[in-house]
Design a protein around this motif. Structure first.
Motif, mmCIF file in Angstrom:
data_model
loop_
_atom_site.group_PDB
_atom_site.id
_atom_site.type_symbol
_atom_site.label_atom_id
_atom_site.label_comp_id
_atom_site.label_asym_id
_atom_site.label_seq_id
_atom_site.Cartn_x
_atom_site.Cartn_y
_atom_site.Cartn_z
ATOM 1 N N ASN A 7 -3.073 -18.069 67.887
ATOM 2 C CA ASN A 7 -2.948 -16.636 67.665
ATOM 3 C C ASN A 7 -1.465 -16.302 67.592
ATOM 4 N N SER A 8 -0.999 -15.847 66.431
ATOM 5 C CA SER A 8 0.423 -15.591 66.241
ATOM 6 C C SER A 8 0.923 -14.403 67.057
ATOM 7 N N LYS A 9 0.034 -13.576 67.604
ATOM 8 C CA LYS A 9 0.436 -12.428 68.428
ATOM 9 C C LYS A 9 0.746 -12.844 69.868
ATOM 10 N N VAL A 10 0.216 -13.972 70.298
ATOM 11 C CA VAL A 10 0.388 -14.416 71.672
ATOM 12 C C VAL A 10 1.788 -14.994 71.867
ATOM 13 N N VAL A 11 2.487 -14.501 72.894
ATOM 14 C CA VAL A 11 3.814 -15.031 73.211
ATOM 15 C C VAL A 11 3.618 -16.204 74.161
ATOM 16 N N GLU A 12 3.741 -17.420 73.616
ATOM 17 C CA GLU A 12 3.592 -18.615 74.431
ATOM 18 C C GLU A 12 4.944 -19.181 74.842
ATOM 19 N N THR A 13 6.007 -18.742 74.169
ATOM 20 C CA THR A 13 7.322 -19.299 74.441
ATOM 21 C C THR A 13 8.295 -18.185 74.801
ATOM 22 N N ILE A 14 8.933 -18.329 75.947
ATOM 23 C CA ILE A 14 9.952 -17.385 76.389
ATOM 24 C C ILE A 14 11.206 -18.188 76.694
ATOM 25 N N ILE A 15 12.307 -17.784 76.087
ATOM 26 C CA ILE A 15 13.587 -18.420 76.372
ATOM 27 C C ILE A 15 14.311 -17.513 77.365
ATOM 28 N N GLY A 16 14.447 -17.989 78.592
ATOM 29 C CA GLY A 16 14.984 -17.198 79.694
ATOM 30 C C GLY A 16 16.461 -16.855 79.552
ATOM 31 N N LYS A 17 16.891 -15.864 80.332
ATOM 32 C CA LYS A 17 18.263 -15.352 80.209
ATOM 33 C C LYS A 17 19.337 -16.373 80.561
ATOM 34 N N LEU A 31 7.470 -15.431 69.925
ATOM 35 C CA LEU A 31 8.578 -15.928 70.737
ATOM 36 C C LEU A 31 9.366 -14.766 71.299
ATOM 37 N N ARG A 32 9.751 -14.878 72.551
ATOM 38 C CA ARG A 32 10.646 -13.898 73.171
ATOM 39 C C ARG A 32 11.911 -14.621 73.596
ATOM 40 N N ILE A 33 13.069 -14.010 73.268
ATOM 41 C CA ILE A 33 14.359 -14.617 73.596
ATOM 42 C C ILE A 33 15.160 -13.673 74.477
ATOM 43 N N ASP A 34 15.426 -14.122 75.704
ATOM 44 C CA ASP A 34 16.290 -13.381 76.614
ATOM 45 C C ASP A 34 17.588 -14.150 76.841
ATOM 46 N N GLY A 35 17.654 -15.373 76.343
ATOM 47 C CA GLY A 35 18.847 -16.208 76.445
ATOM 48 C C GLY A 35 19.575 -16.264 75.114
ATOM 49 N N ILE A 49 13.840 -10.185 70.560
ATOM 50 C CA ILE A 49 15.107 -10.507 71.215
ATOM 51 C C ILE A 49 15.342 -9.429 72.272
ATOM 52 N N GLY A 50 15.326 -9.844 73.528
ATOM 53 C CA GLY A 50 15.521 -8.915 74.641
ATOM 54 C C GLY A 50 16.948 -8.391 74.698
ATOM 55 N N LYS A 51 17.204 -7.439 75.607
ATOM 56 C CA LYS A 51 18.519 -6.788 75.719
ATOM 57 C C LYS A 51 19.670 -7.764 75.923
ATOM 58 N N LYS A 52 19.437 -8.853 76.627
ATOM 59 C CA LYS A 52 20.484 -9.854 76.884
ATOM 60 C C LYS A 52 20.405 -11.034 75.911
ATOM 61 N N VAL A 64 10.429 -8.982 63.447
ATOM 62 C CA VAL A 64 11.548 -9.268 64.335
ATOM 63 C C VAL A 64 11.926 -7.965 65.027
ATOM 64 N N ILE A 65 11.906 -7.992 66.362
ATOM 65 C CA ILE A 65 12.229 -6.834 67.181
ATOM 66 C C ILE A 65 13.515 -7.159 67.924
ATOM 67 N N ILE A 66 14.541 -6.322 67.738
ATOM 68 C CA ILE A 66 15.863 -6.635 68.278
ATOM 69 C C ILE A 66 16.308 -5.565 69.274
ATOM 70 N N ALA A 67 16.445 -5.977 70.538
ATOM 71 C CA ALA A 67 17.042 -5.124 71.562
ATOM 72 C C ALA A 67 18.381 -5.719 71.992
ATOM 73 N N GLY A 68 18.618 -6.972 71.651
ATOM 74 C CA GLY A 68 19.866 -7.678 71.955
ATOM 75 C C GLY A 68 20.744 -7.765 70.722
ATOM 76 N N GLU A 69 21.215 -8.988 70.410
ATOM 77 C CA GLU A 69 22.126 -9.164 69.281
ATOM 78 C C GLU A 69 21.692 -10.327 68.389
ATOM 79 N N VAL A 70 21.750 -10.091 67.073
ATOM 80 C CA VAL A 70 21.455 -11.117 66.083
ATOM 81 C C VAL A 70 22.592 -11.129 65.070
ATOM 82 N N LYS A 71 23.100 -12.338 64.783
ATOM 83 C CA LYS A 71 24.108 -12.516 63.737
ATOM 84 C C LYS A 71 23.555 -13.507 62.734
ATOM 85 N N GLY A 72 23.399 -13.071 61.482
ATOM 86 C CA GLY A 72 22.905 -13.979 60.456
ATOM 87 C C GLY A 72 21.817 -13.370 59.621
ATOM 88 N N GLU A 73 21.013 -14.231 59.027
ATOM 89 C CA GLU A 73 19.982 -13.822 58.085
ATOM 90 C C GLU A 73 18.636 -13.649 58.786
#
Length: 129
Positions: A7-17, A31-35, A49-52, A64-73
């Motif tokens: 299920n593509s809606k399920v967040v199975e991977t979290i990259i910690g801060k 995927l959720r990215i806090d790191g 992408i979380g705040k940090k 793609v949901i951005i609360a932190g920072e993304v550089k690139g494409e």
């Protein structure tokens, strides 16, 4: 052995801060990215992408949901959403872009039409005599 459809809606991977990853990430779920991620991300679900959180140089996902920072494409099959605390510096190819007040976007964007389903051929109505 049969493969289960993920299920593509399920967040199975979290990259910690406290985590930093260098390299390509490819996954069938969300995927959720806090790191920090230095590498390409290919995701069949959503990438948040979380705040940090920090990502460079590329993301390809459904949304793609951005609360932190993304550089690139950033390429999505649906939407990119930059929250009020988010920053995106780069190029977007998507079906839609949402930038909340206070959100920062520096770059270029290309908004494509949603994939339209083939319409069945409809015969014209005939006039009654």
């Amino acid at each position: 052995m049969l493969k289960e459809k993920k299920n593509s809606k399920v967040v199975e991977t979290i990259i910690g801060k406290e985590t930093t990853i260098e390299g390509k990430i490819k996954l069938p779920t969300s995927l959720r990215i806090d790191g920090k991620v230095y590498g390409e991300i290919e995701c069949e679900g959503d990438v948040t992408i979380g705040k940090k959180g920090y990502v460079e140089p590329a993301i390809q996902a459904k949304n793609v949901i951005i609360a932190g920072e993304v550089k690139g494409e950033v390429k999505t099959s649906q939407k990119v959403h930059v929250h009020s605390c988010g920053t995106l510096s780069g190029n977007i190819t998507s079906e839609g872009i949402i930038i909340d007040e206070g959100g920062i976007f520096n770059g270029s964007s290309s908004v494509k039409s949603p994939a339209k389903e083939k319409k069945s051929k409809v015969e014209p109505l005939t006039q009654a005599k």
